[in-house]
Design a protein around this motif. Structure first.
Motif, PDB file in Angstrom:
ATOM      1  N   LEU A  96     -22.394 -17.592 -23.459  1.00 38.06           N
ATOM      2  CA  LEU A  96     -21.962 -18.174 -22.183  1.00 38.06           C
ATOM      3  C   LEU A  96     -22.056 -17.164 -21.051  1.00 38.06           C
ATOM      4  O   LEU A  96     -22.428 -17.519 -19.934  1.00 38.06           O
ATOM      5  N   PHE A 147     -22.345 -12.586 -20.149  1.00 36.81           N
ATOM      6  CA  PHE A 147     -22.580 -11.255 -20.707  1.00 36.81           C
ATOM      7  C   PHE A 147     -22.714 -10.254 -19.583  1.00 36.81           C
ATOM      8  O   PHE A 147     -23.260 -10.559 -18.520  1.00 36.81           O
ATOM      9  N   ARG A 204     -23.675  -5.805 -19.497  1.00 37.99           N
ATOM     10  CA  ARG A 204     -23.777  -4.459 -20.085  1.00 37.99           C
ATOM     11  C   ARG A 204     -23.525  -3.463 -18.976  1.00 37.99           C
ATOM     12  O   ARG A 204     -24.250  -3.425 -17.984  1.00 37.99           O
ATOM     13  N   ASP A 212     -23.070   0.157 -16.923  1.00 40.70           N
ATOM     14  CA  ASP A 212     -23.861   1.382 -16.799  1.00 40.70           C
ATOM     15  C   ASP A 212     -23.392   2.393 -17.843  1.00 40.70           C
ATOM     16  O   ASP A 212     -22.206   2.743 -17.888  1.00 40.70           O
ATOM     17  N   ALA A 222     -41.723 -20.194 -25.030  1.00 41.94           N
ATOM     18  CA  ALA A 222     -40.729 -19.483 -24.218  1.00 41.94           C
ATOM     19  C   ALA A 222     -39.309 -19.705 -24.731  1.00 41.94           C
ATOM     20  O   ALA A 222     -38.423 -18.881 -24.515  1.00 41.94           O
ATOM     21  N   THR A 279     -27.604  -1.157 -11.272  1.00 41.20           N
ATOM     22  CA  THR A 279     -26.260  -0.990 -11.844  1.00 41.20           C
ATOM     23  C   THR A 279     -25.735  -2.333 -12.358  1.00 41.20           C
ATOM     24  O   THR A 279     -26.266  -3.397 -12.029  1.00 41.20           O
ATOM     25  N   HIS A 280     -24.645  -2.277 -13.124  1.00 44.64           N
ATOM     26  CA  HIS A 280     -24.064  -3.550 -13.557  1.00 44.64           C
ATOM     27  C   HIS A 280     -23.434  -4.274 -12.374  1.00 44.64           C
ATOM     28  O   HIS A 280     -23.401  -5.498 -12.347  1.00 44.64           O
ATOM     29  N   LEU A 314     -24.456  -8.062 -11.517  1.00 45.92           N
ATOM     30  CA  LEU A 314     -23.478  -9.154 -11.365  1.00 45.92           C
ATOM     31  C   LEU A 314     -23.547  -9.774  -9.976  1.00 45.92           C
ATOM     32  O   LEU A 314     -23.317 -10.976  -9.818  1.00 45.92           O
ATOM     33  N   ASP A 334     -32.947  -5.345 -17.249  1.00 43.86           N
ATOM     34  CA  ASP A 334     -33.326  -4.095 -16.577  1.00 43.86           C
ATOM     35  C   ASP A 334     -34.837  -3.896 -16.673  1.00 43.86           C
ATOM     36  O   ASP A 334     -35.558  -4.784 -17.139  1.00 43.86           O
ATOM     37  N   ASN A 351     -34.238  -5.253 -21.159  1.00 47.76           N
ATOM     38  CA  ASN A 351     -32.991  -5.390 -21.914  1.00 47.76           C
ATOM     39  C   ASN A 351     -31.933  -6.118 -21.090  1.00 47.76           C
ATOM     40  O   ASN A 351     -31.786  -5.864 -19.894  1.00 47.76           O
ATOM     41  N   LEU A 352     -31.192  -6.990 -21.738  1.00 48.28           N
ATOM     42  CA  LEU A 352     -30.217  -7.838 -21.054  1.00 48.28           C
ATOM     43  C   LEU A 352     -29.149  -7.013 -20.334  1.00 48.28           C
ATOM     44  O   LEU A 352     -28.547  -6.109 -20.900  1.00 48.28           O
ATOM     45  N   LEU A 353     -28.925  -7.350 -19.061  1.00 48.81           N
ATOM     46  CA  LEU A 353     -27.876  -6.703 -18.274  1.00 48.81           C
ATOM     47  C   LEU A 353     -26.740  -7.672 -17.966  1.00 48.81           C
ATOM     48  O   LEU A 353     -25.574  -7.283 -17.967  1.00 48.81           O
ATOM     49  N   ALA A 354     -27.073  -8.910 -17.623  1.00 45.97           N
ATOM     50  CA  ALA A 354     -26.030  -9.875 -17.257  1.00 45.97           C
ATOM     51  C   ALA A 354     -26.576 -11.273 -17.479  1.00 45.97           C
ATOM     52  O   ALA A 354     -27.787 -11.510 -17.390  1.00 45.97           O
ATOM     53  N   PHE A 355     -25.654 -12.197 -17.753  1.00 45.84           N
ATOM     54  CA  PHE A 355     -26.062 -13.566 -18.086  1.00 45.84           C
ATOM     55  C   PHE A 355     -24.921 -14.525 -17.820  1.00 45.84           C
ATOM     56  O   PHE A 355     -23.758 -14.193 -18.004  1.00 45.84           O
ATOM     57  N   VAL A 356     -25.299 -15.739 -17.400  1.00 45.70           N
ATOM     58  CA  VAL A 356     -24.324 -16.842 -17.407  1.00 45.70           C
ATOM     59  C   VAL A 356     -25.061 -18.150 -17.712  1.00 45.70           C
ATOM     60  O   VAL A 356     -26.185 -18.367 -17.262  1.00 45.70           O
ATOM     61  N   ARG A 386     -31.618 -21.085 -22.183  1.00 49.20           N
ATOM     62  CA  ARG A 386     -31.185 -19.689 -22.275  1.00 49.20           C
ATOM     63  C   ARG A 386     -32.373 -18.821 -22.670  1.00 49.20           C
ATOM     64  O   ARG A 386     -32.625 -17.775 -22.080  1.00 49.20           O
ATOM     65  N   GLU A 387     -33.106 -19.268 -23.665  1.00 43.37           N
ATOM     66  CA  GLU A 387     -34.262 -18.494 -24.126  1.00 43.37           C
ATOM     67  C   GLU A 387     -35.373 -18.480 -23.094  1.00 43.37           C
ATOM     68  O   GLU A 387     -36.022 -17.462 -22.886  1.00 43.37           O
ATOM     69  N   SER A 409     -37.086 -15.267 -21.394  1.00 40.72           N
ATOM     70  CA  SER A 409     -38.536 -15.031 -21.446  1.00 40.72           C
ATOM     71  C   SER A 409     -39.099 -14.807 -20.047  1.00 40.72           C
ATOM     72  O   SER A 409     -39.951 -13.929 -19.830  1.00 40.72           O
TER      73      SER A 409
END
Lengths: 141, 141, 141, 141
Positions: free
Chosen positions: B45, B47, B49, B51, C89, D11-12, D16, D39, D43-48, D58-59, D63
């Motif tokens: 839902l 996330f 990460r 620094d 995707a 930065t995070h 955000l 980034d 690599n995943l930094l933030a998600f909603v 989501r996928e 992608s």
């Protein structure tokens, strides 16, 4: 030597009856379960996840069933000293957890049932009820 | 027997508030973290990460959250003697690491928070701050 | 803004009733099928593979169900020009095959049914019988 | 030749803020979305995932973001004749779907945003709002 050998296969009616017998026992015990029935090739035949059962125990119930079908014995018969290396070498499906039982009728192993979300003893009790529902041998070998 | 049952779901506002509460605590502690919020089905839902957080702890934070959502209890409640075999049997998402807590509101488990990159105690402290930010039960069951 | 929203969930009784309704229709048609029921998060709730159904259609029935639950519409509503790129995707679970239908009750999408091993039209007919068995909306949106 | 080169990293807080800008735009449009920030390494930094967004998107949002970060251009710039073979060869993460934009600040590509669950045009509009929220270049190259 002949090129074929006679065999038995579990029908979908049989798989659903085993599933139903296990489900009734789980409801009687008040323990929500994941119940998995596989054929002799370890392929999924029938499944139910009960309300409130642990989500990840779907995978453990499948691992137990596949292990029992593969080895034609309960899923908890590995030497504990070997269980991790065996699981890794076998692609992680092999498990030493209780709750997987082979389905044996007339001497043929025709599949397996795997149950997961309760204690080990509850999982085995529910799996045995599944065997009884279709007249399979519930004398754990 | 009914075909549906009433339930609650975590909104994205709720997920972001929990994420924010956990983030504030991690900044207060000076410990960069991966913070994962999943719904009751273990689906992502929200996330973040932070620094400096460990890259691979993204996966541990997810495993902790999925485990807590699946089992509806903190992610560190398995019998240590069983944790490796359980994780292998469950497809490697199941973990016994500290830092995953279920999100329970009005008696419904509506998801979970998983935190990873600090010590176990720091991860739990940050996860609990996430729960408090949305008024979820932070009495670890 | 609230952190929760009210919802409905499909019970295992509901899932098994839908499975049974679909199974009866498949038997009436004389077409062995794989029938998959998932919840609103795409997680497996109930399954049966009928005698003689295609083994690999277990995966297609799951992909159809997950697609219908994800998009809350029949699984065959993608633009054909986009279907391969969308599937790639989305991690290959997304499909544009016929035979996946959302389970909608009282305006809530509470899961989906996916059917695979017949023709597209047979798969849809069997899926619709599953919806009817639990009073779900079978007006394909 | 020097052994290092100066760089910028997102930065995070920046991630955000971009997430929040995209979320506000999606709410304004009334289109629930999956929003992913990665980034420069993908690599995943933030998600909603917003209430009502398609689960499998989501996928696709990931992608799109990974593709934009990798190629430092919008995710929809592949030759359509090559898109499937490129995706397969690149491990399926590479996509030609609209909705992924690189995050470029002071000439550095420091990550990407990927959006998925609306139409292609809506996904791009939401992604651009994310860029604007952090002063990134929204002149699509």
């Amino acid at each position: 030597m002949p090129v074929t050998r006679p065999s038995l296969r579990l029908t979908h009616d049989g798989a659903l009856k085993a599933l139903g017998g296990a489900l009734d026992k789980a409801e009687e015990l008040g323990v929500p379960q994941n119940i998995t029935i596989v054929d002799e090739g370890g392929n999924l035949l029938a499944f139910v996840r009960m309300d409130g059962a642990k989500l990840l125990s779907r995978e453990t119930s499948l691992s137990k069933a596949v292990t029992a079908a593969s080895h034609r014995q309960p899923s908890s018969r590995l030497n504990p000293a070997d269980e991790v290396k065996l699981s890794l070498a076998a692609g992680q499906r092999l498990t030493n957890l209780e709750g997987g039982l082979p389905i044996v009728i007339d001497g043929h192993c025709i599949g397996a049932i795997g149950v997961g979300s309760g204690t080990g003893a509850q999982d085995v009790e529910v799996a045995r009820a599944g065997l009884r529902a279709i007249g399979a041998d519930d004398q754990i070998p």
